[in-house]
Write an enzyme that holds these catalytic residues in place. Sequence first.
Site, mmCIF file in Angstrom:
data_model
loop_
_atom_site.group_PDB
_atom_site.id
_atom_site.type_symbol
_atom_site.label_atom_id
_atom_site.label_comp_id
_atom_site.label_asym_id
_atom_site.label_seq_id
_atom_site.Cartn_x
_atom_site.Cartn_y
_atom_site.Cartn_z
ATOM 1 N N SER A 203 0.849 -1.183 0.000
ATOM 2 C CA SER A 203 0.000 0.000 0.000
ATOM 3 C C SER A 203 0.888 1.238 0.000
ATOM 4 O O SER A 203 1.712 1.416 0.903
ATOM 5 C CB SER A 203 -0.876 -0.001 1.251
ATOM 6 O OG SER A 203 -1.596 1.208 1.334
ATOM 7 N N CYS A 329 -9.719 0.917 10.291
ATOM 8 C CA CYS A 329 -10.792 0.282 9.538
ATOM 9 C C CYS A 329 -11.868 -0.249 10.469
ATOM 10 O O CYS A 329 -12.999 -0.477 10.069
ATOM 11 C CB CYS A 329 -10.232 -0.864 8.714
ATOM 12 S SG CYS A 329 -8.651 -0.425 8.019
HETATM 13 C C1 LIG Z 1 -3.716 -0.277 5.709
HETATM 14 C C2 LIG Z 1 -3.611 -1.735 5.585
HETATM 15 C C3 LIG Z 1 -4.335 -2.429 4.610
HETATM 16 C C4 LIG Z 1 -5.264 -1.733 3.664
HETATM 17 O O1 LIG Z 1 -4.530 -0.954 2.753
HETATM 18 P P1 LIG Z 1 -5.226 0.125 1.804
HETATM 19 O O2 LIG Z 1 -4.130 0.472 0.837
HETATM 20 O O3 LIG Z 1 -5.615 1.262 2.676
HETATM 21 O O4 LIG Z 1 -6.364 -0.543 1.141
HETATM 22 C C5 LIG Z 1 -4.196 -3.799 4.564
HETATM 23 N N1 LIG Z 1 -3.379 -4.447 5.399
HETATM 24 C C6 LIG Z 1 -2.660 -3.812 6.330
HETATM 25 C C7 LIG Z 1 -1.758 -4.593 7.222
HETATM 26 C C8 LIG Z 1 -2.762 -2.445 6.461
HETATM 27 O O5 LIG Z 1 -2.050 -1.824 7.401
#
Ligand SMILES: *Cc1c(COP(=O)(O)O)cnc(C)c1O
Length: 390
Positions: A203, A329
């Site tokens: 990400s 989230c």
């Molecule tokens: C933030 C995060 C996600 C989601 O990533 P996005 O790019 O915001 O969809 C998934 N897994 C982990 C471990 C994260 O920290």
Amino acid sequence: MTLHRPVYCDYQATTPLDPGAYDAMRPFLEDRFGNPHSVQHAYGRDAETAVESARAEIAALLGADPREIIFTSGATESNNLAIKGAARFTGNRRRHIVTVATEHKCVLESAYALEREGFTVTVLPVQPSGLLDLETLSAALTDDTVLVSVMGVNNEIGVIQPLAEIGGLCRARGVLFHTDCAQAAGKIPLDVDAMAIDLMSLSSHKMYGPKGIGALYVRRRPRVRLEPLMSGGGQERGLRSGTLPAFLCVGFGAACTIASGVMDDERDRLAGFAERLKSLVLAVPGAHLNGDPVRRWPGNLNVAFPGIDAEALLVALADDIAASTGSACTSASVEPSYVLGALGLDTVSAAGSIRLGLGRQTTREEVDFVGARIAAMARELRATVEVSAA
Ligand SMILES: *Cc1c(COP(=O)(O)O)cnc(C)c1O
């Protein structure tokens, strides 16, 4: 006019855009606006060249080939594509998925979606340290297992799972290994070959790149086959249709190159800050660190103040400190964190836990200020609790 802003201590939720990444992006928001798939003219080819060099920058961070990098909208999409894509492609031969209780919701929910399609899902427990026990993993693998999904660095507690050992175990059993490295990439060294990783999610906005973009590493040798989530024009080797946002790709690529340059210094600096912050907050009677004290990313300190309401602590400090109790989230829910629950933490400790995130912009003065403020407020709230209980 200067706006008073609290000290940012939520680097696991997102990170500020690195100025170098911003500079790299700007021309693609201005006159270099071509569609990178319009390769018949100069506008398109210019964008395409930029996207391909960004792809190479991302690959370099992982020890991968640029052809193994698929751009996505972020780690949520990458995790969905990796897990559902691999399972659905192989589903007529193998129908068992293995993951871990402390994974991000998008990994767990992808697995549960497959369960509703008839796959079998094993969600492994973790040790009280938050680390996966390799014997437990080994015992869970069967001849029917398609894929194992275990994250690199945990977003709530910062512990680092033994990726190379897990990869070796999966490879020996002919099982695909997927890892969510949203919190690991750009922070700890990653090597897809040395760690026997078949699929890796990234990400951009967790590593000082722009929001709205991520990547999935998909191994070419031996080739990992995925069923795409979306139908369309067949971009990204048929795995992810849709026009690539060149400005985001370029910003993400730049963020990867910047990260590899500063990684070692940043880790050492944050390790020093973490020691200082721990010495301040763990001085509060009863306070303790959640997760393994050694195998961890130093920019994440999840601290329990048993008997204190973590929400009340954060609200009381909201003018000065921007921190959270855990995953952004799931923070809309009042339930205690399922990740802390998986460590076997009692509900009183879990309800009193906050996550302090340190990162690239954190200063020594901020660490001193944050540590002192939190320790003082925790003591004050504790005193109130004791008075009202008496
Ligand atoms: C933030 C995060 C996600 C989601 O990533 P996005 O790019 O915001 O969809 C998934 N897994 C982990 C471990 C994260 O920290």
